[in-house]
Write a protein that holds these residues in place. Sequence first.
Motif, short mmCIF file in Angstrom:
data_model
loop_
_atom_site.label_atom_id
_atom_site.label_comp_id
_atom_site.label_asym_id
_atom_site.label_seq_id
_atom_site.Cartn_x
_atom_site.Cartn_y
_atom_site.Cartn_z
N GLY A 97 0.82 -1.21 0.00
CA GLY A 97 0.00 0.00 0.00
C GLY A 97 0.85 1.25 0.00
N VAL A 98 0.18 2.36 -0.18
CA VAL A 98 0.81 3.67 0.03
C VAL A 98 0.31 4.17 1.39
N ALA A 99 0.85 5.28 1.85
CA ALA A 99 0.47 5.77 3.17
C ALA A 99 -1.05 5.90 3.30
N ALA A 100 -1.69 6.40 2.23
CA ALA A 100 -3.15 6.59 2.29
C ALA A 100 -3.90 5.27 2.50
N THR A 101 -3.40 4.20 1.88
CA THR A 101 -4.05 2.89 2.02
C THR A 101 -4.13 2.52 3.50
N PHE A 102 -2.99 2.64 4.17
CA PHE A 102 -2.92 2.19 5.57
C PHE A 102 -3.68 3.15 6.49
N THR A 103 -3.65 4.44 6.13
CA THR A 103 -4.40 5.41 6.94
C THR A 103 -5.89 5.09 6.86
N ILE A 104 -6.36 4.72 5.69
CA ILE A 104 -7.78 4.37 5.53
C ILE A 104 -8.11 3.16 6.42
N PHE A 105 -7.26 2.14 6.41
CA PHE A 105 -7.52 0.98 7.27
C PHE A 105 -7.53 1.38 8.75
N MET A 106 -6.60 2.26 9.11
CA MET A 106 -6.48 2.57 10.54
C MET A 106 -7.56 3.52 11.04
N THR A 107 -8.10 4.35 10.14
CA THR A 107 -9.07 5.34 10.61
C THR A 107 -10.52 4.99 10.26
N ARG A 108 -10.74 4.10 9.31
CA ARG A 108 -12.12 3.90 8.85
C ARG A 108 -12.57 2.46 8.83
N SER A 109 -11.81 1.57 9.47
CA SER A 109 -12.25 0.18 9.46
C SER A 109 -12.22 -0.37 10.88
N ASN A 110 -12.72 -1.58 11.03
CA ASN A 110 -12.66 -2.24 12.33
C ASN A 110 -11.49 -3.22 12.38
N LEU A 111 -10.36 -2.80 11.79
CA LEU A 111 -9.17 -3.64 11.75
C LEU A 111 -8.76 -4.12 13.15
N ALA A 112 -8.93 -3.25 14.15
CA ALA A 112 -8.51 -3.62 15.51
C ALA A 112 -9.24 -4.86 16.03
N GLY A 130 1.27 22.20 -1.93
CA GLY A 130 1.04 20.92 -1.28
C GLY A 130 1.26 21.08 0.22
N VAL A 131 0.29 20.62 0.99
CA VAL A 131 0.38 20.76 2.44
C VAL A 131 0.25 19.37 3.06
N GLU A 132 1.10 19.06 4.03
CA GLU A 132 1.09 17.74 4.66
C GLU A 132 -0.33 17.35 5.07
N ASP A 133 -0.66 16.09 4.79
CA ASP A 133 -2.00 15.62 5.10
C ASP A 133 -1.90 14.15 5.51
N GLU A 134 -2.61 13.82 6.58
CA GLU A 134 -2.49 12.47 7.14
C GLU A 134 -2.92 11.40 6.13
N LEU A 135 -4.00 11.67 5.40
CA LEU A 135 -4.53 10.66 4.49
C LEU A 135 -3.77 10.62 3.17
N LEU A 136 -3.56 11.80 2.58
CA LEU A 136 -3.05 11.85 1.21
C LEU A 136 -1.53 12.00 1.12
N GLY A 137 -0.87 12.19 2.24
CA GLY A 137 0.55 12.53 2.18
C GLY A 137 0.66 14.04 2.05
N GLU A 138 0.17 14.55 0.91
CA GLU A 138 0.03 15.99 0.74
C GLU A 138 -1.35 16.27 0.18
N LYS A 139 -2.00 17.29 0.70
CA LYS A 139 -3.23 17.73 0.06
C LYS A 139 -2.92 18.98 -0.75
N MET A 140 -3.78 19.22 -1.75
CA MET A 140 -3.53 20.38 -2.60
C MET A 140 -4.43 21.54 -2.18
N VAL A 141 -3.80 22.70 -2.01
CA VAL A 141 -4.56 23.90 -1.68
C VAL A 141 -4.39 24.86 -2.85
N ALA A 142 -5.49 25.22 -3.48
CA ALA A 142 -5.45 26.16 -4.60
C ALA A 142 -5.72 27.56 -4.06
N CYS A 143 -4.70 28.42 -4.15
CA CYS A 143 -4.84 29.81 -3.69
C CYS A 143 -5.12 30.66 -4.93
#
Lengths: 79, 511
Positions: free
Chosen positions: B255-270, B440-453
Amino acid sequence: MQDSIRKFIIENFLAGKDDPTFKNDDSFLDSRVIDSTGILELIDFIEDEHGVSVEDDEMTTENFDSVAKVAAYVERKIA
Amino acid sequence: MEAVWSYLEEAHRRFPEREAVVFGDTRWTYATLYRRSLGLANQMSAMGVGAGDRVALLWENSAEYLRIYFAVQKLGAVLVGLNPVIDARYLDKVFGDCAPKLLVAQVKFARRFSADLNAATSPPAWLVDAEGLELPAGADCELIEDDELSELECPLPGYEDNSLILYTSGTTGQPKGVTLSQHNLIANTDSIAEYLELDETERVMVLLPFYYSYGHSLLLTHVAVGGCLVIDNRLAFPNNVLDTMERERVTGLPGVAATFTIFMTRSNLAERSIPSLRYFTTAGGALPPAGLKRLRGLLPTARPIIMYGQTEGTARLSYLPAAEVDVKPGSIGRGIPGVKLEVLDDEGRPTAPDVTGEIVASGENIMKGYWGDPEETSNVLDEQRRLWTGDLARIDRDGYIYVVGRKKDMIKSGAFRINPKEIEDLAAELAGVVQCAVIGVEDELLGEKMVACIIQEFEERLEIKEVKMHFRKLLPHWKQPQEILFMSDFPRTSSGKVRKHLLKESYLATI
């Protein structure tokens, strides 16, 4: 309920244009209408708009993978 | 191995009755995959596809994807693996660039762009899975058939012949076709299978798309060892994926970081147990240390393996073995077998330990170049055929590498490399936008999120919703900025260039 969910999907994921080929029973994942971040937006919407609280265990395709499924889920929760 | 096709031929010879792929209710053995690939190769050949021809593929991960992939390889043609959720504007650029002879696509994706394609560059032949598609003028179209064949006479391609093109974002906003030879793919595949110690008992959980170099590497490494690809495209619903993992007794979870973040934050993996899992691999941007620690606690039987790579290096360039994850925390490890990784300064000299330089890679897996673009190629490949990755890093006294940043203005969001210029140029097409700067701003899920100014022509005329809608119309979801901000001006250099690091600092100060 289905109309409210469908309106949200159209406004946020179909660029505001209703697509008559997109049916309320069509799988979001299979049709790629929304992805994993989109699902979170949809959950935020039903939590805010319909006052339901979605548990981790409930985040499954059975509850969230089509307009009809989401509507049925929300109706069950608020019943 | 002589050619990419030979991997399937060999797996079919050694393990005809072992499962090659599982996708939903579909289960194919190697014998089935082999015969079906030959049947499809025959159909493609009858449509005029031959050695060296490009075949563009817009298909979701599935058993069928493998069949198409190997049919193309059988003919010695060149597969152009594309994100199926893509717009006509981007496809026009790709088709104009590599001129595919055939487009193989699922109608559910193709109907979104087929009517809007430029007929002059659109592929002359289409192979699709259903009727009812509006085609560009002059295109021939056939339905994909389910034929099986036990043999097909066809010469193997040469070792240096092209096998695969994967498009990445270029610095100019133009997509660049990373062109990989049979040799490149074989070198990287064999190296990965060696360091991961893969064998025919592997059952890998495939969540990463095959059009992405990391996902593609799963396809080839597991066919190479006769293992099984367990495909599930429902990561948006991680509990469903966990059901699949339990049922199919998967052994590997890439997986990539987002894959594992999704498992850890949105599933009943525990609450689950997946004792079959032997390892998980993470690449495409670092998983934060706290996340990695938590994941190891949740997957106690799995060895953690940290990896680093680039499409230009076929997929994989370095790895940090499980035994060293605690010894060298935060490191991407060292070069994989057959790959030399160095950290060099601008003059090409190795940097002193802990001094920042650029990661430079050499090995048989380094691409041939960008399709039809010697200039862009020479920007990243030097005369010694070393790949200058654009990633900034330091190297410690033991030779372990630590990535510290990127040289170019690129954003890595959800493991996709995205050129902000492409989004900035599209934003400027919207009436009322004077200038847009995407950070690009650090983001837990995406690694970086994009902010359009965005600076507006007349203050408060535009609404955020309008800008979002504009992006949704023109960009695939993975290129859409997560946040849109209106500003009166940007911090600039004396020549007027936007100083993005200051813009990012001011953004971070306001949240």
